[in-house]
Design a protein around this motif. Structure first.
Motif, short mmCIF file in Angstrom:
data_model
loop_
_atom_site.label_atom_id
_atom_site.label_comp_id
_atom_site.label_asym_id
_atom_site.label_seq_id
_atom_site.Cartn_x
_atom_site.Cartn_y
_atom_site.Cartn_z
N LEU A 55 0.92 -1.21 0.13
CA LEU A 55 0.11 0.10 0.04
C LEU A 55 0.93 1.17 0.14
O LEU A 55 2.06 1.34 0.58
N THR A 56 0.47 2.27 -0.67
CA THR A 56 1.03 3.70 -0.53
C THR A 56 0.21 4.68 -0.34
O THR A 56 -1.00 4.57 -1.04
N PRO A 57 0.25 5.71 0.37
CA PRO A 57 -0.63 6.85 0.47
C PRO A 57 -0.74 7.89 -0.64
O PRO A 57 0.17 7.44 -1.39
N GLY B 212 5.88 -7.48 -12.58
CA GLY B 212 6.30 -8.74 -12.13
C GLY B 212 5.82 -9.33 -10.76
O GLY B 212 4.33 -9.24 -10.87
N PHE B 213 6.13 -9.56 -9.88
CA PHE B 213 5.42 -10.10 -8.59
C PHE B 213 5.24 -8.99 -7.68
O PHE B 213 4.63 -9.40 -6.45
N ALA B 214 5.19 -7.71 -7.96
CA ALA B 214 5.01 -6.74 -7.18
C ALA B 214 3.81 -5.97 -7.39
O ALA B 214 3.60 -5.55 -8.65
N THR B 215 3.00 -5.61 -6.60
CA THR B 215 1.73 -4.77 -7.07
C THR B 215 1.70 -3.65 -5.60
O THR B 215 1.79 -4.17 -4.38
N VAL B 216 1.66 -2.56 -5.95
CA VAL B 216 1.34 -1.71 -4.86
C VAL B 216 0.03 -0.66 -5.28
O VAL B 216 -0.45 -0.52 -6.36
N ARG B 217 -0.84 -0.56 -4.38
CA ARG B 217 -2.22 -0.12 -4.45
C ARG B 217 -2.29 1.39 -3.43
O ARG B 217 -1.88 1.05 -2.29
N ARG B 218 -2.58 2.21 -4.25
CA ARG B 218 -2.91 3.50 -3.20
C ARG B 218 -4.08 3.41 -2.41
O ARG B 218 -4.91 2.91 -2.63
N THR B 219 -3.84 4.05 -1.22
CA THR B 219 -4.96 3.82 -0.22
C THR B 219 -5.06 5.28 0.38
O THR B 219 -4.19 6.10 0.57
N THR B 220 -6.26 5.72 0.77
CA THR B 220 -6.60 6.79 1.50
C THR B 220 -6.77 6.75 2.91
O THR B 220 -7.10 7.54 3.78
N VAL B 221 -6.63 5.48 3.46
CA VAL B 221 -6.91 4.91 4.91
C VAL B 221 -5.55 4.87 5.34
O VAL B 221 -4.83 3.99 5.00
N ALA B 222 -5.20 5.77 6.28
CA ALA B 222 -3.93 5.77 7.06
C ALA B 222 -3.72 4.67 7.87
O ALA B 222 -4.61 4.38 8.72
N ASP B 223 -2.49 3.79 8.04
CA ASP B 223 -2.29 2.99 9.03
C ASP B 223 -1.14 3.59 9.71
O ASP B 223 0.05 3.76 9.44
#
Length: 321
Positions: A103-105, A114-125
């Motif tokens: 996840l990334t803000p 390839g084997f990597a997926t990054v998804r944008r998120t609006t919910v902060a951890d």
């Protein structure tokens, strides 16, 4: 200067490699004056281009940890692992995933390679964990994200139960993250979270509690209470306990309790309860699933029979959730 061996690399690059498990980015190499042409030449001979602009200074297959670090280097400094990769880092029993999910803000964008997926998120951890080169989601978010990826309800329940029973997270934290999900995603986790909140130590125990709740004869039981004799001697903890009659129900499962001789000893320890007058009923996961009505009828009959005898002098202390 030649860069054909690691020893010939600048000191700062070697420090980066030590810190990043043998991984380095093109930007890091450029910053420390490693020529771009030299990087290109080595990447096809001595190094592995594991992701765009991320190199493993080895030709051996990357380990799971190296794949996670490489994915984070590719995704950027604000990204962090979630899903199965993060769940495994928190110690949960999850199979090594084929893909590394992150996840990334905002304003960073979603992408994959390839084997990597990054998804944008609006919910902060706010509880992201940092351990050396690894950054990963809080235990609650990792568990919820991993459970939401599982196609079968039983698997979702098993994961959340494990997360709670291991103390990796708690029901309140799981519920908070569940509330943050979209309605359609949260819906499939409502029952699994109820199972985790029931106090059951395994999915078969949660299924047993669900089955008992359908009975018109059996009262509400305790899950995994601490038992002791009147003089304070600790007894075996039953999976389900009917306190009014002193009836213990044990789920005998190789998978969820122990293996081999340890499992035999677990079953034999039921005798510790019977010796102090506790009525013990044993069930198996197979019986629960293949003949739930027969299992319930047997438990009801045992409960009614236990009402006809004196309750044993045993103290039950409810398990704290």
């Amino acid at each position: 200067m030649s860069y054909d061996s690691v020893e010939d690399l600048p000191d700062e690059v070697r420090k980066i490699l030590a810190r990043q498990d043998g991984l380095v980015t093109r930007a890091q190499l450029t910053l420390h004056q490693v020529p771009r042409a030299r990087t290109r030449w080595r990447s096809g001979r001595h190094w592995t281009a594991i992701l765009p602009n991320v190199f493993l200074v080895d030709r051996a297959p990357a380990t799971e940890r190296q794949r996670c670090i490489a994915a984070l280097l590719w995704a950027g400094p604000r990204a962090y692992l979630t899903g199965p990769s993060a769940a495994r880092l928190h110690g949960l029993s999850v199979t090594e995933p084929a893909r590394v999910l992150m996840l990334t803000p905002e304003p960073c964008r979603s992408r994959e390679h390839g084997f990597a997926t990054v998804r944008r998120t609006t919910v902060a951890d706010h509880a992201v964990v940092e351990r050396g080169p690894l950054r990963y989601a809080s235990a609650a978010r990792a568990a919820i994200d991993t459970a939401s990826l599982r196609p079968f309800a039983d698997d979702r329940s098993a994961l959340l139960i494990e997360a709670v029973q291991k103390g990796t997270t708690d029901v309140a934290e799981l519920h908070e993250w569940l509330c943050r999900l979209r309605t359609r995603d949260a819906k499939q986790l409502l029952v699994p979270l109820q199972h985790a909140a029931s106090g059951a130590w395994s999915l078969p125990e949660a299924e047993l509690l669900d089955l008992v709740a359908t009975s018109e004869i059996l009262p509400l039981p305790m899950a995994n209470p601490a038992l002791a004799t009147a003089d304070g001697r600790a007894l075996l903890t039953p999976d389900v306990w009917f306190d009014d009659v002193g009836l213990a129900v044990m789920v005998h499962s190789h998978l969820h309790h122990s293996q081999g001789q340890e499992w035999v000893e677990t079953v034999e320890r039921d005798g510790d309860l019977t010796r102090v007058g506790v009525v013990v009923a044993g069930v198996t996961p197979t019986g629960l699933r293949q003949d739930p009505s027969g299992t319930l009828r047997r438990l009801e009959d045992t409960y009614v029979a236990a009402q006809g005898r004196s309750r044993p002098d045993v103290v039950a202390i409810p398990k704290l959730s």
